[in-house]
Design an enzyme around this catalytic site. Structure first.
Site: not given
Length: 145
Positions: A48, A62-65
């Site tokens: 991502r 806001i790290p997310h997959g």
């Protein structure tokens, strides 16, 4: 916010990282260790980041997959990491607050809106960055309902 989405086990105060990759993998590790995601989700968080930066401004990322990472999510959860010295997310974007997200189904949309409300106030970001306990951070996020 539900009590099991953000717990003291998925909060880390005063962390230090030498790279954004290290920071994202750490946040992903908290989500994994908390039982929210399978280990494969962490690589999807890195994917991502390669597609588009998760830096949001105001020292927040806001790290997310990726979309296809949903199959690696066991249950909705958050991880919050404060980085007082900051970590460079590229282009001079310094991150001091990392909020990792794993959302089951469409639950991530509700969580993102709650995070947006919390992080839209610079005062809240300062409060989180200056928090002396994990409980303080939990209460800030719980106030937004």
């Amino acid at each position: 916010m539900s009590d099991n989405i953000l717990t003291s086990n998925t909060i880390e105060l005063n962390a230090q990282f030498s790279s954004k990759e290290e920071a994202i993998r750490y946040v992903g590790g908290l989500l994994h260790d908390g039982g929210y995601v399978e280990e494969a989700y962490i690589d999807k968080m890195m994917e991502r980041e390669e597609v588009t930066s998760t830096f949001m401004g105001n020292y927040v990322a806001i790290p997310h997959g990726t979309e296809d990472a949903k199959k690696s999510v066991k249950e909705t959860g958050l991880a919050v990491v404060t980085v007082p010295d900051g970590v460079d997310f590229g282009d001079g974007n310094i991150v001091k607050l990392l909020i990792g997200i794993a959302g089951k189904g469409d639950e991530h949309l509700q969580i993102l809106s709650q995070i947006a409300i919390v992080c839209s106030e610079e005062e809240n970001i300062d409060t989180i960055l200056n928090a002396q306990s994990k409980e303080e951070i939990i209460s800030i996020f719980n106030e937004v309902n």
